[in-house]
Write a protein that holds these residues in place. Structure first.
Motif, PDB file in Angstrom:
ATOM      1  N   ILE A   1       1.007  -0.952  -0.033  1.00 23.97           N
ATOM      2  CA  ILE A   1       0.083   0.289  -0.169  1.00 23.97           C
ATOM      3  C   ILE A   1       1.050   0.913  -0.075  1.00 23.97           C
ATOM      4  CG2 ILE A   1      -1.885   0.927   1.907  1.00 23.97           C
ATOM      5  CD1 ILE A   1      -2.947  -0.898  -0.188  1.00 23.97           C
ATOM      6  N   GLY A   2       2.300   1.064   0.961  1.00 23.45           N
ATOM      7  CA  GLY A   2       2.648   2.508   0.645  1.00 23.45           C
ATOM      8  C   GLY A   2       3.512   2.844  -1.066  1.00 23.45           C
ATOM      9  N   TRP A   3       3.978   1.367  -1.578  1.00 26.31           N
ATOM     10  CA  TRP A   3       4.844   1.957  -2.547  1.00 26.31           C
ATOM     11  C   TRP A   3       3.771   2.431  -3.734  1.00 26.31           C
ATOM     12  CZ3 TRP A   3       3.825  -1.079  -7.079  1.00 26.31           C
ATOM     13  CH2 TRP A   3       5.003  -1.430  -7.589  1.00 26.31           C
ATOM     14  N   LEU A   4       2.469   2.031  -3.159  1.00 24.60           N
ATOM     15  CA  LEU A   4       1.570   2.620  -4.945  1.00 24.60           C
ATOM     16  C   LEU A   4       0.305   3.991  -4.529  1.00 24.60           C
ATOM     17  CD1 LEU A   4      -0.923  -0.730  -4.963  1.00 24.60           C
ATOM     18  CD2 LEU A   4       1.068  -0.252  -6.992  1.00 24.60           C
ATOM     19  N   GLY A   5       1.841   4.278  -3.382  1.00 26.94           N
ATOM     20  CA  GLY A   5       1.229   5.145  -2.948  1.00 26.94           C
ATOM     21  C   GLY A   5      -0.640   5.538  -2.141  1.00 26.94           C
ATOM     22  N   LEU A   6      -1.111   4.607  -1.707  1.00 22.99           N
ATOM     23  CA  LEU A   6      -2.708   4.628  -1.524  1.00 22.99           C
ATOM     24  C   LEU A   6      -3.027   4.397   0.907  1.00 22.99           C
ATOM     25  CD1 LEU A   6      -3.425   1.865  -4.033  1.00 22.99           C
ATOM     26  CD2 LEU A   6      -3.479   4.218  -4.058  1.00 22.99           C
ATOM     27  N   TYR A   7      -2.126   4.437   1.180  1.00 23.70           N
ATOM     28  CA  TYR A   7      -1.802   4.922   2.291  1.00 23.70           C
ATOM     29  C   TYR A   7      -3.377   5.894   2.702  1.00 23.70           C
ATOM     30  CZ  TYR A   7      -0.835   4.573   6.696  1.00 23.70           C
ATOM     31  OH  TYR A   7      -0.533   4.341   8.425  1.00 23.70           O
ATOM     32  N   ASN A   8      -4.117   5.559   3.685  1.00 21.67           N
ATOM     33  CA  ASN A   8      -4.576   6.788   3.839  1.00 21.67           C
ATOM     34  C   ASN A   8      -5.578   7.676   3.071  1.00 21.67           C
ATOM     35  OD1 ASN A   8      -6.584   7.896   5.804  1.00 21.67           O
ATOM     36  ND2 ASN A   8      -5.104  10.095   5.735  1.00 21.67           N
ATOM     37  N   ARG A   9      -5.401   6.467   2.066  1.00 18.99           N
ATOM     38  CA  ARG A   9      -7.371   6.300   0.829  1.00 18.99           C
ATOM     39  C   ARG A   9      -8.302   4.963   1.231  1.00 18.99           C
ATOM     40  NH1 ARG A   9      -3.765   8.407  -4.197  1.00 18.99           N
ATOM     41  NH2 ARG A   9      -2.748  10.322  -3.252  1.00 18.99           N
ATOM     42  N   PRO A  10      -9.346   5.314   0.660  1.00 13.88           N
ATOM     43  CA  PRO A  10     -10.406   4.280   0.348  1.00 13.88           C
ATOM     44  C   PRO A  10      -9.608   3.906  -0.613  1.00 13.88           C
ATOM     45  CG  PRO A  10     -11.392   6.537   0.678  1.00 13.88           C
ATOM     46  CD  PRO A  10      -9.718   7.074   0.467  1.00 13.88           C
ATOM     47  N   SER A  11      -9.218   3.468  -1.263  1.00 16.56           N
ATOM     48  CA  SER A  11      -8.660   3.017  -2.618  1.00 16.56           C
ATOM     49  C   SER A  11      -7.475   1.974  -2.059  1.00 16.56           C
ATOM     50  CB  SER A  11      -7.991   4.123  -4.286  1.00 16.56           C
ATOM     51  OG  SER A  11      -7.083   4.118  -3.638  1.00 16.56           O
ATOM     52  N   GLY A  12      -6.769   2.593  -0.998  1.00 15.10           N
ATOM     53  CA  GLY A  12      -6.028   0.938  -0.634  1.00 15.10           C
ATOM     54  C   GLY A  12      -6.960   0.382   0.354  1.00 15.10           C
ATOM     55  N   LEU A  13      -8.091   0.302   0.799  1.00 10.25           N
ATOM     56  CA  LEU A  13      -8.388  -0.389   1.374  1.00 10.25           C
ATOM     57  C   LEU A  13      -9.464  -1.437   0.004  1.00 10.25           C
ATOM     58  CD1 LEU A  13     -10.424   1.498   3.978  1.00 10.25           C
ATOM     59  CD2 LEU A  13      -8.793   0.027   4.527  1.00 10.25           C
ATOM     60  N   ILE A  14      -9.672  -0.550  -0.558  1.00 10.27           N
ATOM     61  CA  ILE A  14     -10.375  -1.593  -1.843  1.00 10.27           C
ATOM     62  C   ILE A  14      -9.172  -3.047  -2.497  1.00 10.27           C
ATOM     63  CG2 ILE A  14     -11.398  -1.769  -4.059  1.00 10.27           C
ATOM     64  CD1 ILE A  14     -11.993   0.910  -3.518  1.00 10.27           C
ATOM     65  N   VAL A  15      -7.234  -2.164  -2.570  1.00  3.67           N
ATOM     66  CA  VAL A  15      -7.004  -3.392  -3.144  1.00  3.67           C
ATOM     67  C   VAL A  15      -6.543  -4.470  -1.828  1.00  3.67           C
ATOM     68  CG1 VAL A  15      -4.224  -2.907  -3.315  1.00  3.67           C
ATOM     69  CG2 VAL A  15      -5.916  -1.200  -4.740  1.00  3.67           C
ATOM     70  N   SER A  16      -6.250  -4.096  -0.417  1.00  2.00           N
ATOM     71  CA  SER A  16      -5.672  -4.970   0.421  1.00  2.00           C
ATOM     72  C   SER A  16      -7.570  -5.677   0.361  1.00  2.00           C
ATOM     73  CB  SER A  16      -5.984  -4.014   1.584  1.00  2.00           C
ATOM     74  OG  SER A  16      -7.436  -3.523   1.859  1.00  2.00           O
ATOM     75  N   TYR A  17      -8.376  -5.059   0.292  1.00  6.03           N
ATOM     76  CA  TYR A  17      -9.600  -6.418   0.349  1.00  6.03           C
ATOM     77  C   TYR A  17      -9.366  -7.437  -0.282  1.00  6.03           C
ATOM     78  CZ  TYR A  17     -11.679  -3.093   4.273  1.00  6.03           C
ATOM     79  OH  TYR A  17     -11.401  -2.858   5.046  1.00  6.03           O
ATOM     80  N   LEU A  18      -9.230  -7.458  -1.733  1.00  4.85           N
ATOM     81  CA  LEU A  18      -8.995  -7.936  -2.895  1.00  4.85           C
ATOM     82  C   LEU A  18      -8.281  -9.326  -2.009  1.00  4.85           C
ATOM     83  CD1 LEU A  18      -8.360  -5.748  -5.718  1.00  4.85           C
ATOM     84  CD2 LEU A  18     -10.623  -6.807  -4.906  1.00  4.85           C
ATOM     85  N   ILE A  19      -7.609  -9.204  -1.230  1.00  2.24           N
ATOM     86  CA  ILE A  19      -6.776 -10.696  -1.106  1.00  2.24           C
ATOM     87  C   ILE A  19      -7.556 -11.141   0.013  1.00  2.24           C
ATOM     88  CG2 ILE A  19      -5.398  -9.377   1.507  1.00  2.24           C
ATOM     89  CD1 ILE A  19      -3.602 -10.647   0.638  1.00  2.24           C
ATOM     90  N   LEU A  20      -8.984 -10.497   0.407  1.00  2.20           N
ATOM     91  CA  LEU A  20      -9.917 -11.542   1.209  1.00  2.20           C
ATOM     92  C   LEU A  20     -10.825 -11.911   0.652  1.00  2.20           C
ATOM     93  CD1 LEU A  20     -10.068  -9.013   4.199  1.00  2.20           C
ATOM     94  CD2 LEU A  20      -9.101 -10.760   4.054  1.00  2.20           C
ATOM     95  N   THR A  21     -11.044 -11.292   0.086  1.00  2.00           N
ATOM     96  CA  THR A  21     -12.319 -11.436  -1.352  1.00  2.00           C
ATOM     97  C   THR A  21     -12.106 -12.264  -2.305  1.00  2.00           C
ATOM     98  OG1 THR A  21     -12.006  -9.224  -1.630  1.00  2.00           O
ATOM     99  CG2 THR A  21     -14.153  -9.062   0.069  1.00  2.00           C
ATOM    100  N   LEU A  22     -10.962 -11.705  -3.034  1.00  4.27           N
ATOM    101  CA  LEU A  22     -11.099 -12.035  -4.424  1.00  4.27           C
ATOM    102  C   LEU A  22     -11.127 -14.143  -3.892  1.00  4.27           C
ATOM    103  CD1 LEU A  22     -10.219 -12.702  -7.012  1.00  4.27           C
ATOM    104  CD2 LEU A  22      -8.194 -11.290  -7.146  1.00  4.27           C
ATOM    105  N   PRO A  23      -9.524 -14.742  -3.429  1.00  4.23           N
ATOM    106  CA  PRO A  23     -10.236 -16.072  -3.388  1.00  4.23           C
ATOM    107  C   PRO A  23     -10.679 -17.020  -2.837  1.00  4.23           C
ATOM    108  CG  PRO A  23      -7.592 -14.979  -2.577  1.00  4.23           C
ATOM    109  CD  PRO A  23      -9.096 -14.016  -2.086  1.00  4.23           C
ATOM    110  N   PHE A  24     -11.402 -16.323  -2.145  1.00  4.97           N
ATOM    111  CA  PHE A  24     -13.018 -16.616  -1.223  1.00  4.97           C
ATOM    112  C   PHE A  24     -14.244 -16.902  -2.669  1.00  4.97           C
ATOM    113  CE2 PHE A  24     -17.803 -16.232  -0.660  1.00  4.97           C
ATOM    114  CZ  PHE A  24     -17.706 -16.728   1.008  1.00  4.97           C
ATOM    115  N   THR A  25     -14.070 -15.781  -3.370  1.00  2.00           N
ATOM    116  CA  THR A  25     -15.240 -15.552  -4.312  1.00  2.00           C
ATOM    117  C   THR A  25     -14.868 -16.567  -5.699  1.00  2.00           C
ATOM    118  OG1 THR A  25     -15.540 -13.133  -4.300  1.00  2.00           O
ATOM    119  CG2 THR A  25     -15.841 -14.459  -6.729  1.00  2.00           C
TER     120      THR A  25
END
Length: 292
Positions: free
Chosen positions: A143-167
């Motif tokens: 998230i820090g390397w992508l420059g998405l820290y403290n942004r809702p888009s950073g949460l979207i990217v991080s949540y994919l690691i939870l929802t994408l494998p399950f889906t």
């Protein structure tokens, strides 16, 4: 005399059998009532506590007092209302992205046979069972390397690691149960793989998409650790973190009533979604359970 004894014994046996059946029925209903009470009591207690303030919180009552002051304070709290909006946007976008990528990945893993396919599916399953704390430091660096820290888009990217494998895992199992004859007929007619997926298989995947999407939405809606780690400011926080950071009028006051009111409020959208899609959810969860 022998016939009389035999008849009496048969009547005694029938009476014993009926008594045993009634006892089993009573035990079954008692067990179901106990399970329901155990499951529903926390929600009942949350609703009752959300309508209490002050010393009334420490008094046991069966019926709520219908005091909605805790709800009015929440709805007049711009941080909490903004957190509701942020949670809705983040959960919807992450669910939509995971469904799109998951459908494509599920079709590839469920229909296209290639040597590393089984290993990829096992890797997807392994990722889905990892605890969040294991990947937290790595996700922090990403998230820090992508420059998405403290942004809702950073949460979207991080949540994919939870929802994408399950889906991907759930939809792969569903696609494998679909009749292959439909795809073979479409291939004979000259349809491409993408057209088969979007025009032939996708209309049949409605129940699976509804159930998988709802579970992914709930997972993203309730997520706390990533939201607490990657978001610092109040205007970008999500609901679970906002509830955890609720404070009273003084540093020594614990706003238990407001926390219960917030918990009830954030549960209502999930209940509404379940009621709207309940038929498709049941169909999606039970699909493939019976073959014939």
């Amino acid at each position: 005399m022998a016939m009389t004894a035999s008849t009496a014994g048969r009547r005694y046996s029938n009476a014993t059998y009926r008594a045993m059946r009634r006892l089993k029925t009573v035990g079954l209903y008692a067990g179901v009532a106990a399970v329901l009470a155990y499951m529903l009591f926390p929600y009942y207690w949350a609703i009752v506590s959300s309508t209490k303030t002050g010393q009334a919180l420490y008094q046991f009552t069966l019926l709520p007092a219908l005091d909605f002051s805790n709800y009015w304070q929440l709805f007049n709290n711009p941080v909490f209302m903004g957190a509701l909006v942020n949670s809705g946007v983040v959960a919807l976008v992450s669910t939509a992205i995971s469904l799109v990528i998951g459908i494509l990945g599920a079709y590839a893993l469920g229909r296209l046979h290639f040597p590393p396919g089984r290993m990829v599916l096992i890797a997807v399953l392994m990722i889905s069972v990892f605890p969040q704390v294991v990947v937290l430091s790595g996700m922090f660096e990403v998230i820090g390397w992508l420059g998405l820290y403290n942004r809702p888009s950073g949460l979207i990217v991080s949540y994919l690691i939870l929802t994408l494998p399950f889906t991907t895992w759930i939809l792969t199992s569903f696609i494998r149960d679909l009749p292959k004859e439909l795809e073979e007929a479409a291939l004979v007619d000259g349809c491409s793989r993408l057209r088969i997926l979007t025009h032939v298989l996708l209309p049949l995947m409605g129940p699976a998409i509804a159930s998988t999407g709802l579970l992914s939405f709930i997972l993203a809606w309730n997520e706390f650790l990533f939201a607490l780690t990657f978001i610092l400011t109040d205007e970008n926080r999500t609901v679970p973190v906002a509830i955890g950071l609720l404070t009273g009028s003084s540093r020594y006051e614990y706003p238990f009533g407001q926390i219960m009111a917030a918990s009830v409020t954030v549960t209502l959208p999930l209940l509404a979604l379940v009621l709207v899609f309940q038929r498709k959810i049941v169909a999606g969860l039970t699909s493939g359970a019976v073959k014939g």
